[in-house]
Motif scaffolding. Structure first.
Motif, PDB file in Angstrom:
ATOM      1  N   ALA A 166       2.396   1.677  -3.620  1.00 48.90           N
ATOM      2  CA  ALA A 166       1.239   2.472  -4.252  1.00 48.90           C
ATOM      3  C   ALA A 166       0.966   3.620  -4.284  1.00 48.90           C
ATOM      4  CB  ALA A 166       0.051   1.383  -4.120  1.00 48.90           C
ATOM      5  N   GLY A 167       1.101   4.158  -2.896  1.00 50.87           N
ATOM      6  CA  GLY A 167       1.006   5.510  -2.736  1.00 50.87           C
ATOM      7  C   GLY A 167       1.918   6.570  -2.996  1.00 50.87           C
ATOM      8  N   GLU A 197       0.806  -1.043  -0.062  1.00 50.26           N
ATOM      9  CA  GLU A 197      -0.077   0.103   0.052  1.00 50.26           C
ATOM     10  C   GLU A 197       0.882   1.188  -0.082  1.00 50.26           C
ATOM     11  OE1 GLU A 197      -2.466  -0.612   3.260  1.00 50.26           O
ATOM     12  OE2 GLU A 197      -3.948  -1.835   2.449  1.00 50.26           O
ATOM     13  N   LEU A 257      -0.779  -4.145  -3.581  1.00 51.33           N
ATOM     14  CA  LEU A 257      -0.584  -3.294  -4.769  1.00 51.33           C
ATOM     15  C   LEU A 257      -1.658  -3.500  -5.707  1.00 51.33           C
ATOM     16  CD1 LEU A 257       3.345  -4.112  -5.617  1.00 51.33           C
ATOM     17  CD2 LEU A 257       2.240  -2.108  -5.089  1.00 51.33           C
ATOM     18  N   LEU A 311      -5.762  -3.839  -3.573  1.00 50.38           N
ATOM     19  CA  LEU A 311      -6.349  -2.900  -2.932  1.00 50.38           C
ATOM     20  C   LEU A 311      -5.897  -1.435  -3.586  1.00 50.38           C
ATOM     21  CD1 LEU A 311      -5.245  -3.823   0.775  1.00 50.38           C
ATOM     22  CD2 LEU A 311      -7.485  -3.776  -0.228  1.00 50.38           C
ATOM     23  N   GLN A 312      -5.063  -1.539  -4.336  1.00 47.59           N
ATOM     24  CA  GLN A 312      -4.505   0.012  -4.797  1.00 47.59           C
ATOM     25  C   GLN A 312      -4.775   0.112  -6.418  1.00 47.59           C
ATOM     26  OE1 GLN A 312      -4.318   2.675  -2.793  1.00 47.59           O
ATOM     27  NE2 GLN A 312      -4.615   1.248  -1.027  1.00 47.59           N
TER      28      GLN A 312
END
Length: 336
Positions: free
Chosen positions: A232-233, A229, A258, A261-262
């Motif tokens: 990915a941010g 996560e 990855l 969720l994203q």
């Protein structure tokens, strides 16, 4: 209710305690009539023989101890299965202890196995356990290290060449065209993690690529998801284009963090490779590339060595068996 004793069985059957003992241990020395009376008394009283006490009197247990770093990791489950299968061949058992990455718990299990007077201990150690294992050996309990290379150690070991495994994993990512790699896993105090990182660094340095090291507090799915996560941010240009996870559980979490969720595409945006090749690595949403370890063979070989060492009075010359890891390529690392 108090436990039923051999004397209780003898009294009900109308025989001596020695006759009951012979029925349990040397039935060929007892008449058919006495056998029937003793077995009838055992059934009526619900008598269960105290094997622990019998083994203590004989000075030898039918059990071996096994302490692993994480019983929830399928790799260690497979390792334990290999040890159990080999023990079962000789009518023996393996008692499993889970240190959970805690030195106090590891020490507690070693104390427990010593009190139980097991015939030997297989240990996947957290750190340097030589002094404690010497104490066990002085008390007649040999030890073998598993999933840990120990060249030069006075104790036998069975392991995989994790430095080579790290080179294989990073080399595969480099061969697919990736140049901005990340290594995810920890803590680095775990020898297997540091060895895999060392191998990855060698491969990356030889290729002139870059390697970002992202430590985790544990080798779990949740830790991998959190890192996924976080990656990915980041802005796309600052992300790695490939990730080598220290084990498959971290890699599974990375896939979740990855992709699911994203929305980062695996492997188009970021390729992922794990380590261990646990059973469900091939069943994830994106089948996971991994570096395979022969977990069951490690456990079986460790128990085989322990059987040999427990059958002699003087310590044998230590054996150090090192297996080579194997690359398993799946969809999570197809070329960019």
């Amino acid at each position: 209710m108090s436990s039923v004793s051999v004397r209780d069985v003898a009294a009900l059957a109308g025989v001596s305690v020695g006759t009951v003992s012979n029925v349990l241990n040397r039935p060929d020395k007892v008449s058919e009539q006495a056998l029937a009376r003793v077995h009838d008394a055992i059934d009526r009283l619900g008598f269960v023989r105290n094997d622990a006490a019998r083994q203590l009197r004989a000075g030898r247990s039918l059990n071996f101890g096994l302490i692993v770093l994480d019983a929830g990791n399928p790799f260690f489950s497979d390792l334990a299965r290999g040890a159990e299968d080999r023990a079962a061949d000789d009518g023996l058992s393996v008692l499993l202890g889970n240190s959970g990455g805690d030195r106090t718990r590891e020490s507690g299990y070693l104390d427990l196995f010593e009190k139980q007077r097991v015939s030997g201990v297989l240990l996947s150690p957290l750190g340097d356990s030589v002094a404690r294992l010497r104490q066990l050996r002085e008390r007649g309990i040999p030890s073998v290290l598993v999933d840990r290379a120990a060249p030069g150690s006075p104790f036998s070991s069975v392991s995989v060449d994790d430095v080579s495994g790290g080179r294989i994993a990073a080399g595969h990512l480099l061969d697919t065209g990736r140049r901005r790699l990340a290594f995810v896993g920890g803590p680095h105090s775990i020898r297997q993690v540091s060895d895999r990182l060392s191998g990855a660094r060698e491969a990356v340095a030889a290729a002139g690529a870059t390697l970002e090291v992202i430590p985790t507090a544990a080798l779990t799915v949740l830790e991998g998801r959190a890192v996924g996560e976080a990656l990915a941010g980041r802005p796309e240009a600052s992300r790695p284009d490939a990730v080598f996870c220290a084990n498959d559980l971290v890699a599974v979490g990375m896939l979740q963090g990855l992709g699911i969720l994203q929305g980062v595409r695996v492997p188009a945006d970021i390729a992922i490779i794990g380590y261990d090749d646990i059973a469900f690595a091939q069943s994830t949403v994106v089948p996971l590339s991994s570096v395979r370890q022969p977990a069951r063979l490690i456990g079986r070989t460790g128990l085989e060595i322990l059987l040999a060492e427990s059958s002699v009075e003087a310590p044998l010359e230590p054996r150090h068996v090192v297996y080579q890891p194997e690359l398993v390529v799946r969809a999570s690392t197809v070329p960019a």
